[in-house]
Motif scaffolding. Structure first.
Motif, PDB file in Angstrom:
ATOM      1  N   ASN A 134       0.822  -1.207   0.000  1.00 57.40           N
ATOM      2  CA  ASN A 134       0.000   0.000   0.000  1.00 57.40           C
ATOM      3  C   ASN A 134       0.860   1.263   0.000  1.00 57.40           C
ATOM      4  N   LEU A 135       1.986   1.219   0.700  1.00 60.64           N
ATOM      5  CA  LEU A 135       2.891   2.369   0.678  1.00 60.64           C
ATOM      6  C   LEU A 135       3.458   2.587  -0.721  1.00 60.64           C
ATOM      7  N   LEU A 136       3.765   1.498  -1.420  1.00 64.54           N
ATOM      8  CA  LEU A 136       4.247   1.621  -2.791  1.00 64.54           C
ATOM      9  C   LEU A 136       3.183   2.261  -3.672  1.00 64.54           C
ATOM     10  N   GLU A 137       1.947   1.865  -3.491  1.00 63.23           N
ATOM     11  CA  GLU A 137       0.877   2.436  -4.303  1.00 63.23           C
ATOM     12  C   GLU A 137       0.641   3.904  -3.977  1.00 63.23           C
ATOM     13  N   MET A 138       1.006   4.316  -2.762  1.00 61.50           N
ATOM     14  CA  MET A 138       0.906   5.730  -2.412  1.00 61.50           C
ATOM     15  C   MET A 138       2.056   6.537  -3.000  1.00 61.50           C
ATOM     16  N   GLY A 139       3.011   5.873  -3.639  1.00 57.74           N
ATOM     17  CA  GLY A 139       4.095   6.573  -4.319  1.00 57.74           C
ATOM     18  C   GLY A 139       5.396   6.614  -3.569  1.00 57.74           C
ATOM     19  N   LEU A 140       5.455   6.044  -2.384  1.00 58.51           N
ATOM     20  CA  LEU A 140       6.699   6.045  -1.625  1.00 58.51           C
ATOM     21  C   LEU A 140       7.668   5.010  -2.192  1.00 58.51           C
ATOM     22  N   GLU A 141       8.934   5.232  -1.957  1.00 60.33           N
ATOM     23  CA  GLU A 141       9.966   4.294  -2.375  1.00 60.33           C
ATOM     24  C   GLU A 141      10.565   3.644  -1.135  1.00 60.33           C
TER      25      GLU A 141
END
Length: 952
Positions: A134-141
């Protein structure tokens, strides 16, 4: 398909578009390999700097977790279905209340200490994987480090790319400086010129940091907007969002990202509470020690702030705010103002004390007590064991009492009441100046209104439990919430426990009273001359030390009890939780600290009785009497020992010792000895070093100890003029001690915005009002100020104080002692005593109404009550006049704020004019209405605004 047994990292920001609607994203066939954290030769790349292994992307946040060997057989459950539709549907539902508050109250690791539950390690890993997806989908790396030098601990490093920073800054309405700058006009009035002159004179006291230099120009600030990003100076994107803002942005994303595959939704706080992650924290900028330490704000703070060698310098408040955020910056700014204002109070208090020292030989009442020619025989201080004694034996106590009980103390009480008002007004003006400099003038009401619906994890958990119990009885469209009925058991528990603990405090104080009574009788019958030499001083000092020990122990118990009771109530929001916790802690600690002092000031010596008819408790314990010079000296001793003890032991020793003990325990748990740590420290990464630091537990303990100290300084200052001096010396150490703790001992706190010190200001204002009343009663009833005035102007034959001591002593016929209470050694003084004296205003035994209260008693009581009324009203009127006279907002700041508004309007007017000219010069752009399907962005909810190309 993604495999749960693999580790994943994000596609770099330039290879993906995170602002595309989630329904159009197809990531299921995308396998993301783990990145290498080490160079080819196995050495760490830039270990001292907070960067990813590539050395380019900054680590904005770190999540730590325990590494366990997974089970060979994993449970397959339908709740972990890989159905994309169900997963996205749940995720979209979890975003319905994604608007998180802008002010995190404390470290999430501390906020998550409630309701800790052990989960199966596979369950924890599944939740971590879903949360990271979910963090990846929020754009975080993301970048994992499971080969760290800390055994059993893995780290998830998080980086926010530029487009995510822009998107979230717009969503959070972060005020950022624009390209437009204007001259800060220095005020032309006399006060401003004096302020600038003082600034130049005190230049050697200023810290050597750029943030402390007076501003001649200031940038206009405006909430960040990607549509208006041309207004901002984006030439250096690496420095546009500093580390404080970057970590705050990532924390906002973490708070609203949910795990939805389990039975109930879980956010970062719930994940920490359930042990899915062990800790979460932003990183410090770099090292503070070592020859190879790179220059950074943390090192500068350590040199110019967190060092005892710069105790005489001002604090670099601007740099503190830049590194730790506005909330912590305001605390240290308030502490600095409070410490500065203690300087004049301490000087006047020392002058009052020196005045008492200089006039002690001219004080007629103490000279009469010390004159052996008076030959006054005083009644015994206790029953049976004590004998008659000469008044001259109280000479030392009488002379010492004059140091604190003299006419100057009345002036000092009035001075301190006005000082408290000036301190509050000075802080309000300082706070407004900081709000202007830190661009907080428009912050507060709008942000709180927007984000008031954000709930704590514990509240959501309880609501979920209630929903599961009442699924069939409650309509689906009805929103479930906790009512007063649900919280009624917790409220009743709180009332019962608070009442019980306050009663425990009273019982302990009563126990100390019994100790004083019994030890005094024991020392009187002792056969050791050393024990009988100075009974009063021994009893007073030991009782005060016992009170101090009890206060320190109960303080720690009450702090834990208040947090437990607040947790039981399940407050809805972080703000509600903090305010309830502060209120409970303040009530318990205030009662704990001041109950012994209130007893000495207002009750001791009032409920005694008289010789032949004393008041007894628990059968044979006779209530305590004050010394002939009054109870003020004992009150002074209690205040002195309590202040010094709390400041030296509780505030300083505990703050130094407890963090070091906790750090030592964390090292032992990690199975690393000191030599290994020293070797590892040279090659450890920033996130590994910060893992050994203690978590930030909030500012409430720091504020609380200062509020209690403020009460000590103001409430009973009439009895202890040196209290401001002791407070000043403590605070000089306290500032540097807290600074060292924040910079070197604790993990970096999450930056929180705040425009004031909140409920603490109301507590300070309330204490300053109560202090006027308390000091009026101390002067009137505890000291001999009023009896001396009444005698001098009513009963003295020559208008002087000669004869005052004899006037305050009543007569008692020793034949009227009750059986069994007369002294064992009536001939102790060498002669038979027929009449003894005691301090009270009563009729002599030969009058028609023996031992009844005399007319002088009622005259003095009326004078005391009149003094309380006059003193209170006069001081309150003066305080209100000073409050009205000094404006809350400095005139130059109000002018600058008004100027900023005008310049901002002009800036947007010019922008609109430029747009109109552009449309008129190129009218074809106005006809472009329908974009091609390939370039059209799908509609998005307000919490996920459309990204703009220039933001990448």
């Amino acid at each position: 398909m993604l495999k749960k047994s693999d580790n994943y990292l994000p596609v770099p920001g330039e290879e993906k578009n995170v602002d595309v609607d989630f329904k159009t994203m197809d990531r299921d066939n995308e396998s993301i390999p783990m990145k290498n954290l080490y160079a080819d030769n196995g050495s760490a790349l830039h270990p001292e700097l907070p960067y990813f292994s590539d050395g380019r992307r900054r680590v904005d946040y770190v999540l730590a977790y325990h590494i366990e060997k997974p089970s060979s057989l994993r449970r397959q459950s339908s709740r972990f279905s890989n159905s994309n539709f169900i997963r996205r549907l749940r995720r979209s539902l979890s975003m319905r209340s994604s608007r998180a508050p802008l002010q995190p109250k404390e470290d999430p690791e501390i906020a998550a200490q409630e309701q800790r539950t052990d989960y199966h390690e596979d369950d924890k890993r599944f939740r971590r994987e879903e949360f990271e997806e979910n963090l990846l989908e929020m754009g975080l790396e993301l970048e994992k480090d499971e080969g760290s030098k800390i055994p059993g601990i893995g780290f998830l490093k998080i980086h926010a790319p530029w487009n995510v920073l822009c998107r979230e800054a717009e969503f959070m309405k972060l005020k950022m400086p624009t390209k437009k700058v204007y001259d800060v006009k220095q005020g032309s009035n006399l006060v401003e010129k004096i302020r600038l002159f003082i600034h130049k004179v005190t230049a050697p006291l200023h810290p050597k940091v750029d943030a402390y230099k007076p501003q001649t120009v200031k940038s206009l600030s405006h909430p960040f907007s990607r549509e208006k990003q041309h207004l901002f100076d984006l030439s250096d994107r690496d420095k546009f969002f500093d580390s404080k803002n970057r970590s705050s942005i990532v924390y906002e994303i973490l708070k609203r990202t949910r795990c939805t595959r389990a039975k109930y939704s879980m956010g970062i706080t719930s994940l920490l509470a359930n042990g899915v992650y062990s800790s979460a924290y932003p990183l410090h900028d770099g090292d503070v020690e070592g020859e190879n330490a790179e220059p950074n704000d943390r090192k500068l703070l350590c040199e110019e702030w967190a060092s005892y060698s710069v105790f005489y310098k001002y604090q670099p408040i601007g740099l503190i705010r830049k590194y730790f955020g506005e909330k912590i910056g305001l605390y240290f700014a308030w502490l600095g103002v409070y410490t500065q204002m203690l300087i004049p109070a301490a000087i006047v208090g020392v002058i009052v004390f020196l005045y008492g020292c200089a006039t002690v030989d001219d004080n007629i009442p103490s000279m009469e007590i010390c004159d052996p020619r008076n030959n006054i025989t005083v009644c015994p201080l206790c029953d049976h064991a004590c004998s008659y004694w000469k008044l001259v034996e109280a000479c030392g106590t009488a002379r010492a009492s004059h140091l604190f009980d003299n006419p100057a103390t009345v002036f000092f009480s009035i001075f301190m009441a006005l000082w408290a008002v000036l301190f509050m007004e000075h802080w309000k003006r300082r706070q407004m100046r900081l709000n202007y400099l830190w661009d907080l003038t428009g912050f507060g009401e709008e942000e709180e209104e927007e984000h008031k619906d954000h709930n704590r994890a514990e509240y959501e958990f309880r609501v979920m439990q209630k929903t599961m119990k009442q699924e069939q009885s409650i309509p689906k469209e009805e929103k479930v919430k906790l009512t007063c009925t649900d919280r009624l058991p917790a409220y009743l528990t709180t009332l019962a426990m608070m009442g019980f603990m306050i009663a425990v405090t009273f019982v302990i104080v009563f126990g100390v009273i019994l100790y004083r009574i019994s030890i005094k009788a024991a020392l009187h019958i002792s056969t050791y001359p050393a024990a009988r030499s100075n009974i009063r001083a021994t009893v007073k000092t030991t009782a005060a030390i016992i009170n101090l020990i009890i206060i320190i122990i109960l303080d720690e118990v009450y702090a834990a009890l208040a947090r437990w009771l607040t947790t039981l109530e399940v407050p809805k929001t972080d703000k509600s939780f903090e305010e309830r916790l502060i209120f409970k802690t303040f009530i318990l600690k205030f009662v704990n600290a001041f109950t012994p002092i209130v007893y000495l000031a207002f009750f001791r010596g009032r409920l005694v009785g008289r010789p032949g008819n004393y008041l007894y408790v628990m059968g044979s314990y006779r209530m305590e009497e004050c010394a002939h010079a009054g109870c003020l000296m004992e009150l002074c001793i209690q205040l002195c020992i309590t202040m010094l003890g709390k400041q030296l032991i509780q505030n300083n020793l505990f703050e130094i010792g407890i963090p070091k003990v906790k750090k030592l325990l964390r090292k032992r748990k990690s199975d690393i000895d000191s030599k290994q740590e020293e070797e590892m420290n040279k090659t450890m990464h920033r996130h590994e070093k910060d893992h050994f630091l203690g978590p930030f537990v909030g500012l409430s303990p720091e504020y609380m100890e200062m509020i209690i100290q403020f009460g000590m300084v103001t409430l009973f200052v009439a009895s202890f003029p040196l209290a401001p001096l002791f407070a000043l010396l403590n605070n000089i150490i306290e500032i540097r001690l807290d600074a060292k703790k924040f910079v070197t001992e604790l993990r970096r706190p999450i930056a929180a915005k705040a425009k004031d010190i909140g409920i603490w200001y109301n507590l300070l204002r309330g204490l300053s009002k109560v202090a006027v009343i308390v000091n009026a009663f101390v002067i009137s009833f505890t000291s001999d100020f009023i009896p001396r005035l009444v005698y001098q102007y009513t009963y003295s034959p020559d208008g002087t104080m000669h004869g005052f001591v004899n006037h305050t002593l009543s007569y008692f016929n020793v034949s009227d002692f009750q059986p069994g209470t007369d002294p064992l050694q009536p001939m102790h003084l060498g002669y038979k005593v027929e009449i003894c004296r005691y301090k009270d205003y009563r009729e002599p035994p030969w009058s028609s109404t023996p031992y009844e209260l005399s007319k002088e008693f009622w005259v003095i009581l009326a004078a005391r009550l009149a003094f309380v009324i006059v003193f209170q009203n006069v001081v309150m009127l003066m305080s209100d006049f000073v409050d009205w006279l000094i404006p809350d907002i400095p005139k130059d700041i109000s002018l600058q704020i008004h100027k900023e508004k005008i310049l901002m309007v002009e800036l947007f007017m010019k922008e609109e004019q430029g747009k109109r000219f552009a449309v008129r010069d190129n009218p074809s752009q106005d006809n472009y209405t329908t974009p091609s399907p390939a370039n059209q962005s799908p509609p998005q909810p307000r919490s996920r605004p459309v990204s703009h190309a220039n933001c990448y």
